[in-house]
Structures are given as C-alpha cells and as structure tokens.
Design a protein around this motif. Structure first.
Motif, PDB file in Angstrom:
ATOM      1  N   ARG A 277      -8.082   0.278  -6.789  1.00 37.31           N
ATOM      2  CA  ARG A 277      -6.679   0.207  -6.369  1.00 37.31           C
ATOM      3  C   ARG A 277      -6.103   1.573  -5.997  1.00 37.31           C
ATOM      4  O   ARG A 277      -5.111   1.639  -5.266  1.00 37.31           O
ATOM      5  CB  ARG A 277      -5.796  -0.376  -7.503  1.00 37.31           C
ATOM      6  CG  ARG A 277      -6.297  -1.657  -8.119  1.00 37.31           C
ATOM      7  CD  ARG A 277      -6.364  -2.784  -7.129  1.00 37.31           C
ATOM      8  NE  ARG A 277      -5.068  -3.145  -6.562  1.00 37.31           N
ATOM      9  CZ  ARG A 277      -4.923  -3.969  -5.531  1.00 37.31           C
ATOM     10  NH1 ARG A 277      -5.982  -4.494  -4.935  1.00 37.31           N
ATOM     11  NH2 ARG A 277      -3.733  -4.255  -5.061  1.00 37.31           N
TER      12      ARG A 277
ATOM     13  N   ALA B 276      -0.114   1.181  -9.999  1.00 36.21           N
ATOM     14  CA  ALA B 276      -1.197   0.230  -9.728  1.00 36.21           C
ATOM     15  C   ALA B 276      -1.401  -0.727 -10.890  1.00 36.21           C
ATOM     16  O   ALA B 276      -1.620  -1.929 -10.703  1.00 36.21           O
ATOM     17  CB  ALA B 276      -2.489   0.986  -9.440  1.00 36.21           C
TER      18      ALA B 276
ATOM     19  N   LEU C 182      -9.125   1.595 -12.387  1.00 35.96           N
ATOM     20  CA  LEU C 182      -8.304   1.335 -11.208  1.00 35.96           C
ATOM     21  C   LEU C 182      -8.878   1.954  -9.937  1.00 35.96           C
ATOM     22  O   LEU C 182      -8.171   2.130  -8.941  1.00 35.96           O
ATOM     23  CB  LEU C 182      -6.880   1.889 -11.434  1.00 35.96           C
ATOM     24  CG  LEU C 182      -6.062   1.196 -12.525  1.00 35.96           C
ATOM     25  CD1 LEU C 182      -4.813   2.002 -12.848  1.00 35.96           C
ATOM     26  CD2 LEU C 182      -5.699  -0.222 -12.092  1.00 35.96           C
TER      27      LEU C 182
ATOM     28  N   ARG D 193      -1.716  -1.050  -4.143  1.00 31.11           N
ATOM     29  CA  ARG D 193      -2.735  -0.043  -3.851  1.00 31.11           C
ATOM     30  C   ARG D 193      -2.037   1.293  -3.615  1.00 31.11           C
ATOM     31  O   ARG D 193      -0.942   1.337  -3.051  1.00 31.11           O
ATOM     32  CB  ARG D 193      -3.548  -0.437  -2.613  1.00 31.11           C
ATOM     33  CG  ARG D 193      -4.483  -1.612  -2.832  1.00 31.11           C
ATOM     34  CD  ARG D 193      -5.339  -1.840  -1.588  1.00 31.11           C
ATOM     35  NE  ARG D 193      -4.535  -2.178  -0.418  1.00 31.11           N
ATOM     36  CZ  ARG D 193      -4.701  -1.654   0.792  1.00 31.11           C
ATOM     37  NH1 ARG D 193      -5.632  -0.727   1.000  1.00 31.11           N
ATOM     38  NH2 ARG D 193      -3.942  -2.043   1.800  1.00 31.11           N
TER      39      ARG D 193
ATOM     40  N   GLY E 231       0.131  -3.966  -9.388  1.00 31.64           N
ATOM     41  CA  GLY E 231      -1.008  -4.436  -8.612  1.00 31.64           C
ATOM     42  C   GLY E 231      -1.080  -3.853  -7.214  1.00 31.64           C
ATOM     43  O   GLY E 231      -1.938  -4.254  -6.413  1.00 31.64           O
TER      44      GLY E 231
ATOM     45  N   HIS F  68       0.877  -1.167   0.000  1.00 30.08           N
ATOM     46  CA  HIS F  68       0.000   0.000   0.000  1.00 30.08           C
ATOM     47  C   HIS F  68       0.917   1.220   0.000  1.00 30.08           C
ATOM     48  O   HIS F  68       1.690   1.432   0.936  1.00 30.08           O
ATOM     49  CB  HIS F  68      -0.916   0.006   1.217  1.00 30.08           C
ATOM     50  CG  HIS F  68      -1.971   1.078   1.159  1.00 30.08           C
ATOM     51  ND1 HIS F  68      -2.875   1.287   2.184  1.00 30.08           N
ATOM     52  CD2 HIS F  68      -2.274   2.009   0.206  1.00 30.08           C
ATOM     53  CE1 HIS F  68      -3.684   2.277   1.856  1.00 30.08           C
ATOM     54  NE2 HIS F  68      -3.336   2.743   0.667  1.00 30.08           N
TER      55      HIS F  68
END
Length: 414
Positions: free
Chosen positions: A246, A214, A243, A220, A218, A198
């Motif tokens: 995300r 993102a 997205l 966040r 992948g 994250h």
C-alpha cells in the motif's frame, strides 16, 4: 532546564579581564536591554546583578555572563551572536525558553542589537545562505545536513511514530504519540481519504503519516523524501507494518515526481523549499493533483509584517539548523500559488501554534534527559548545546507567537 555552568568549556567571567572593546560592547548592549518594557530580564555578572523591565512581571528570565566576550559577540553579530555565544559557553541560564520569550516580547525595542556593527556580518551571511539555495543538488545537501544526522539521534526525543512536526493535543493529558496521531486524523479528515484514493506525500519523514493513513483508511500512498536516512528507515517501517503493498517510499525531489494523484499531503516540508522556489513547489503540487483533488499542508509561518525581513536575514535557524530553509506566511503562500498559475484554492485554514509549543517542550525535555545517549552517538558539547538552544528558541518563539503553525486545506476545481 538545568544550568550548565559546571560543564562549560569556558571559565567563569572572573578568569577573563575584559578588554576596552568588551567594555564598550557591554555599555552598548546594556543600553539596549534597558529598553525592555515587557517581562523582566536579570543579567548576572559574578556578584553584580542588573535587572531590566517590569518590577512585577508575569515572565522573568536570568542570564549569567560567564565571559565578558559575550557582550562583544552580541554587539558585533546581533541576536545571532548571542546564540553563538551560548554555543561557546559565554553565558548560561536556568530557563532558556524564558530568555527567548522575554527577548521576543521586546523584539521592536531590541531591534538595535541587529543594527550597527551587526550589519557588517550580514552580506557574508547572506552570501553563505545563497550558496545553499535549493537547486536539486542544493536541496539534497541541505536536507542531508539536518535529517541525516542519524535515525538513532532523532529516536532519542521523538515519539514511537517518529513524527518530527507539531502534534495536536486534544486533551491536556494527551501523550505526544496521541497528539501526533490526532494530527494525522485531522489531515485524513481534511483530505477525505478513502480506500480508493492514491495519496502523494511530499516529505516522508520517517513514514508516520503514510503508515497511519494506509493502515486506517486502506488508501495507497506514494511518499517522497530527499533524506537517505529517512528513506531507509521509513521503508523498513512500512515493511514491518505489513504495508509494502500500500505504501511506496521514493528517494526523489518533489520537482521530479510524475503521475496524477487523488490527494496530496505535505506536513512541514515547505520550510525546506526556499522563497524563490515557492511558485515551483505549488506548480508541482497542482500538476500532481487530479481535478477535484484535495491537498493538506501544514506549515511553520512568520507574521506578514515580518516576512520580507525574514527572507533577507540569516538568523540562528538558517545558519546552524536548517541550511537553505525559509519560513512562509499565509500571504506568501497565496502569492506563490498565484505566481505559479495554479488553480489551487484554499478552503480551510486552522492554527495549531500553541500545540507546537507543547510538542517542543516535550522534545526538549526528552532531549535534555538523554544527554549521555547523545554524547554516546559521538556528538560533542557544542552540538548538544546547539540543539538545546534550537529547541528552546523554537518553543519560545511559538509561545510568544513570533512564529506560528497553520494547517491549510486546498482543492483543485473539477
């Protein structure tokens, strides 16, 4: 760059009889220019030409004086007055970057231009800058003054990623978009981003990094901005990229962010923090990072020897382009981290100064080619000349390394 003599609002120098003050100012300014020893500067006044510097230079530039008041502005307000005189059309050139570069090369010799009468204006300029200090409310106003000029304006010269920071040109024939993506890849590699991370981004821009990170890793992303225009457009772009699950874009001051994050990125936002607020900025970064977390910072810098003077002085960028702004130095960053009581440690430092010069050249060329579009947005001639000067001023500064750009990786120990 084209010479704008035909569109200047002021008449040619022959239309104005110089006053006694103009003549005295001219004498003083030309005496200073006579100290140029690196490169060559030619000053044209109608049919009269005076050249200063080397006889066989690797860099030469020409100034055409359109109004004798040019000398008065320069004598009374120093280098800032020279910039202001350009905005008013009192002088022109066919290569503004070259003019900036010659003056930058001879900065020590020409320092007297900012002494004498130019000192009289300094207290007022400093007071104006202090009134723009980066409190929470001040930061919102300062950010809005630049970034809320309208998304349509910035789209004229930025690449499709809408990235407003230095790219990294990994090939001589790389496009600006490729250079910006290469910069994002460097940040992602430095942060060691993965799908479980994250990331907190301080300074959204128009969402270019958040979207790319993102989409490709992948991860966040929570991205914070103070610009209402950027927040609206970045949110739209995130949704259009599919997205929204995300990436979250928040309209929030970095001092008001909460939570802990695995990674943190801040690309050319630190220049808007302000000198007095630097320790608080790094304290906030440290508090938002989990132990073991990594931070990527891209910053525009001044040489260590010039940092104290840059804090005191109000030059063209602070006065007209980035109110409340202040460039940093590597030493200032280290000092701020220490004063913050932060445990952040610098583990890598890279220099991308030459890449910023190339980025600015492309922005400037695109901007100048789109003057009709800029005018159609409602921006007058003085504004258009101001932005031409700003882009050339920065490009020349980077080419001569009067300013630089660094990429730092920082880590919080476990």
């Amino acid at each position: 760059m084209t010479d704008h003599a035909a569109v200047l609002r002021t008449a040619s120098s022959s239309s104005f009889a110089p006053t006694a003050i103009d003549r005295l100012a001219r004498r003083a300014v030309l005496a200073r220019l006579a100290r140029i020893s690196r490169g060559r500067l030619a000053v044209h006044e109608g049919a009269h030409v005076q050249a200063f510097g080397e006889s066989s230079p690797d860099l030469s530039a020409t100034i055409r004086v359109r109004d004798p008041r040019f000398y008065r502005w320069l004598a009374q307000r120093g280098s800032l007055g020279g910039a202001e005189a350009y905005l008013e059309g009192l002088w022109s050139t066919d290569d503004l970057v070259a003019v900036v570069r010659v003056l930058a090369r001879n900065q020590a010799a020409l320092a007297g231009l900012d002494a004498g009468l130019a000192r009289i204006a300094r207290p007022g300029l400093r007071m104006l800058h202090l009134l723009r200090r980066n409190t929470r409310g001040g930061s919102r106003r300062n950010v809005a003054a630049h970034y809320d000029l309208g998304n349509a304006f910035f789209e004229i010269f930025l690449d499709p990623t809408l990235t407003y920071s230095a790219g990294v040109f990994e090939r001589a024939d790389a496009t600006l978009e490729e250079a910006q993506i290469a910069k994002y890849r460097r940040a992602i590699d430095a942060l060691r981003l993965g799908p479980d991370d994250h990331v907190l981004e301080i300074g959204t821009g128009w969402g270019g990094f958040a979207i790319h990170a993102a989409r490709t890793t992948g991860c966040r992303v929570t991205s914070a901005t103070l610009s209402a225009e950027q927040h609206a457009r970045a949110t739209e772009r995130v949704a259009a990229a599919g997205l929204a699950d995300r990436v979250e874009v928040v309209l929030r001051d970095y001092r008001d962010l909460r939570g802990r994050f695995d990674k943190l990125v801040s690309i050319e936002m630190i220049e808007a923090v302000g000198h007095a607020q630097l320790p608080g900025y790094f304290r906030a970064c440290s508090e938002r990072l989990r132990p073991g977390g990594r931070m990527f910072l891209q910053a525009i810098t001044v040489p260590e020897r010039d940092f104290a003077a840059s804090v005191r002085n109000v030059e063209f960028i602070k006065r007209y382009v980035f109110p409340g702004g202040q460039l940093v130095s590597v030493g200032a960053i280290c000092d701020a981290i220490a004063r913050a009581g932060s445990d952040l440690q610098i583990t890598a430092l890279g220099d991308v100064t030459e890449h910023y010069a190339t980025t600015l050249r492309i922005w400037r060329e695109r901007y100048l080619a789109a003057q009709a579009q800029v005018a159609a947005l409602g921006f007058d001639e003085r504004f258009r000349r101001l932005w031409e000067f700003y882009l050339a001023y920065c490009e020349g500064g980077f080419r001569e390394r009067a300013i630089g750009t660094i990429q730092l990786t920082l880590v919080r120990p476990n």
